[in-house]
Design a protein around this motif. Sequence first.
Motif, PDB file in Angstrom:
ATOM      1  N   ALA A 208     -12.541  -7.184   4.680  1.00  0.00           N
ATOM      2  CA  ALA A 208     -11.603  -6.120   5.059  1.00  0.00           C
ATOM      3  C   ALA A 208     -10.388  -6.136   4.136  1.00  0.00           C
ATOM      4  O   ALA A 208      -9.900  -5.084   3.698  1.00  0.00           O
ATOM      5  N   ALA A 209      -9.914  -7.347   3.820  1.00  0.00           N
ATOM      6  CA  ALA A 209      -8.778  -7.474   2.908  1.00  0.00           C
ATOM      7  C   ALA A 209      -9.148  -7.004   1.506  1.00  0.00           C
ATOM      8  O   ALA A 209      -8.338  -6.388   0.810  1.00  0.00           O
ATOM      9  N   VAL A 210     -10.383  -7.287   1.085  1.00  0.00           N
ATOM     10  CA  VAL A 210     -10.848  -6.820  -0.223  1.00  0.00           C
ATOM     11  C   VAL A 210     -10.842  -5.290  -0.270  1.00  0.00           C
ATOM     12  O   VAL A 210     -10.400  -4.693  -1.255  1.00  0.00           O
ATOM     13  N   MET A 211     -11.309  -4.658   0.792  1.00  0.00           N
ATOM     14  CA  MET A 211     -11.342  -3.196   0.828  1.00  0.00           C
ATOM     15  C   MET A 211      -9.940  -2.613   0.671  1.00  0.00           C
ATOM     16  O   MET A 211      -9.727  -1.648  -0.077  1.00  0.00           O
ATOM     17  N   VAL A 212      -8.973  -3.211   1.360  1.00  0.00           N
ATOM     18  CA  VAL A 212      -7.587  -2.733   1.242  1.00  0.00           C
ATOM     19  C   VAL A 212      -7.081  -2.955  -0.175  1.00  0.00           C
ATOM     20  O   VAL A 212      -6.492  -2.058  -0.790  1.00  0.00           O
ATOM     21  N   ALA A 213      -7.347  -4.142  -0.717  1.00  0.00           N
ATOM     22  CA  ALA A 213      -6.871  -4.460  -2.064  1.00  0.00           C
ATOM     23  C   ALA A 213      -7.515  -3.564  -3.113  1.00  0.00           C
ATOM     24  O   ALA A 213      -6.892  -3.218  -4.124  1.00  0.00           O
ATOM     25  N   LEU A 214      -8.758  -3.158  -2.878  1.00  0.00           N
ATOM     26  CA  LEU A 214      -9.461  -2.309  -3.827  1.00  0.00           C
ATOM     27  C   LEU A 214      -8.971  -0.877  -3.801  1.00  0.00           C
ATOM     28  O   LEU A 214      -8.781  -0.246  -4.843  1.00  0.00           O
ATOM     29  N   PHE A 215      -8.767  -0.348  -2.595  1.00  0.00           N
ATOM     30  CA  PHE A 215      -8.538   1.089  -2.478  1.00  0.00           C
ATOM     31  C   PHE A 215      -7.080   1.494  -2.452  1.00  0.00           C
ATOM     32  O   PHE A 215      -6.746   2.610  -2.835  1.00  0.00           O
ATOM     33  N   VAL A 216      -6.189   0.616  -2.036  1.00  0.00           N
ATOM     34  CA  VAL A 216      -4.770   0.986  -2.028  1.00  0.00           C
ATOM     35  C   VAL A 216      -4.264   1.307  -3.427  1.00  0.00           C
ATOM     36  O   VAL A 216      -3.612   2.326  -3.635  1.00  0.00           O
ATOM     37  N   PRO A 217      -4.563   0.459  -4.469  1.00  0.00           N
ATOM     38  CA  PRO A 217      -4.092   0.821  -5.802  1.00  0.00           C
ATOM     39  C   PRO A 217      -4.669   2.143  -6.287  1.00  0.00           C
ATOM     40  O   PRO A 217      -3.997   2.911  -6.979  1.00  0.00           O
ATOM     41  N   THR A 218      -5.939   2.434  -5.919  1.00  0.00           N
ATOM     42  CA  THR A 218      -6.565   3.685  -6.326  1.00  0.00           C
ATOM     43  C   THR A 218      -5.863   4.868  -5.701  1.00  0.00           C
ATOM     44  O   THR A 218      -5.584   5.874  -6.352  1.00  0.00           O
ATOM     45  N   ILE A 219      -5.546   4.768  -4.407  1.00  0.00           N
ATOM     46  CA  ILE A 219      -4.855   5.856  -3.703  1.00  0.00           C
ATOM     47  C   ILE A 219      -3.467   6.051  -4.297  1.00  0.00           C
ATOM     48  O   ILE A 219      -3.016   7.165  -4.535  1.00  0.00           O
ATOM     49  N   PHE A 220      -2.787   4.925  -4.562  1.00  0.00           N
ATOM     50  CA  PHE A 220      -1.434   5.003  -5.126  1.00  0.00           C
ATOM     51  C   PHE A 220      -1.467   5.685  -6.488  1.00  0.00           C
ATOM     52  O   PHE A 220      -0.641   6.548  -6.778  1.00  0.00           O
ATOM     53  N   ALA A 221      -2.438   5.294  -7.323  1.00  0.00           N
ATOM     54  CA  ALA A 221      -2.526   5.878  -8.667  1.00  0.00           C
ATOM     55  C   ALA A 221      -2.793   7.374  -8.592  1.00  0.00           C
ATOM     56  O   ALA A 221      -2.301   8.158  -9.423  1.00  0.00           O
ATOM     57  N   ALA A 222      -3.555   7.793  -7.585  1.00  0.00           N
ATOM     58  CA  ALA A 222      -3.898   9.208  -7.460  1.00  0.00           C
ATOM     59  C   ALA A 222      -2.730  10.059  -6.989  1.00  0.00           C
ATOM     60  O   ALA A 222      -2.728  11.277  -7.141  1.00  0.00           O
ATOM     61  N   THR A 223      -1.715   9.402  -6.411  1.00  0.00           N
ATOM     62  CA  THR A 223      -0.602  10.150  -5.863  1.00  0.00           C
ATOM     63  C   THR A 223       0.674  10.026  -6.694  1.00  0.00           C
ATOM     64  O   THR A 223       1.732  10.466  -6.287  1.00  0.00           O
ATOM     65  N   THR A 224       0.589   9.340  -7.841  1.00  0.00           N
ATOM     66  CA  THR A 224       1.765   9.161  -8.693  1.00  0.00           C
ATOM     67  C   THR A 224       1.639   9.994  -9.953  1.00  0.00           C
ATOM     68  O   THR A 224       0.593  10.550 -10.232  1.00  0.00           O
TER      69      THR A 224
END
Length: 224
Positions: A208-224
């Motif tokens: 579960a922690a891996v999923m958060v670590a994987l996808f949070v940076p992707t979401i952040f990059a998509a919104t910056t």
Amino acid sequence: MLIAEDLLLLVFEDDTGEPARGVTNLEHLLAGALLIELAMQDRVAVAGEGEQAQEGRLILRDSTPTGQPVLDDALDKLGQAEGRKPQQAISVLASDQLSTRLLTGLADRDILRRERGRILGIFPTTRWPAEDSAHEDEIRAGLRRVLVDGEDPGEREVALISLLSATKSASRAVQTEDPKLVDDRAKKIAEGNWVSDAMGKVVEEITAAVMVALFVPTIFAATT
């Protein structure tokens, strides 16, 4: 072989020596694999109800060296990350070019081949094509028996499949005519009770922690 090394063999293309298309945030995935490996060796754990540490936080149970440099470095870093959430520990372990260190170790054992080159004749690059695929073939055959033929998984297979499922990579690791069947089976194993309650909790928390670590940076990059 470490679970993290098995993951690398599965997500790198044998011919190009590069990560398969769609594989992102590889360092965090490998860090999660190291954390699970250490948990399987009873070196670390995730605190449960009634333990001295806050529930859901990382506990260091045994800091004795394992004899494997990558794991021992991880243990040393986790000594400073004790009491943190698994996601925070994964971020700590994902530093220091983890993938390169693991790939180099595989090349040193003649499982991969290190090929250096330059892009446009300027920028240095390294590829890691397969040199000896025997171990990788064994991994894929074992995953096929579990994900396609329906065999019960062992502890290491549960860990590997859970990490593949977290990154939606199971059907890329096992080629079939029905990739959805493979992904659904992988998800069922990741969510099921295939190992002891204690280990199941660790795998669940870390993936579960891996999923958060994987996808949070992707979401952040998509919104910056």
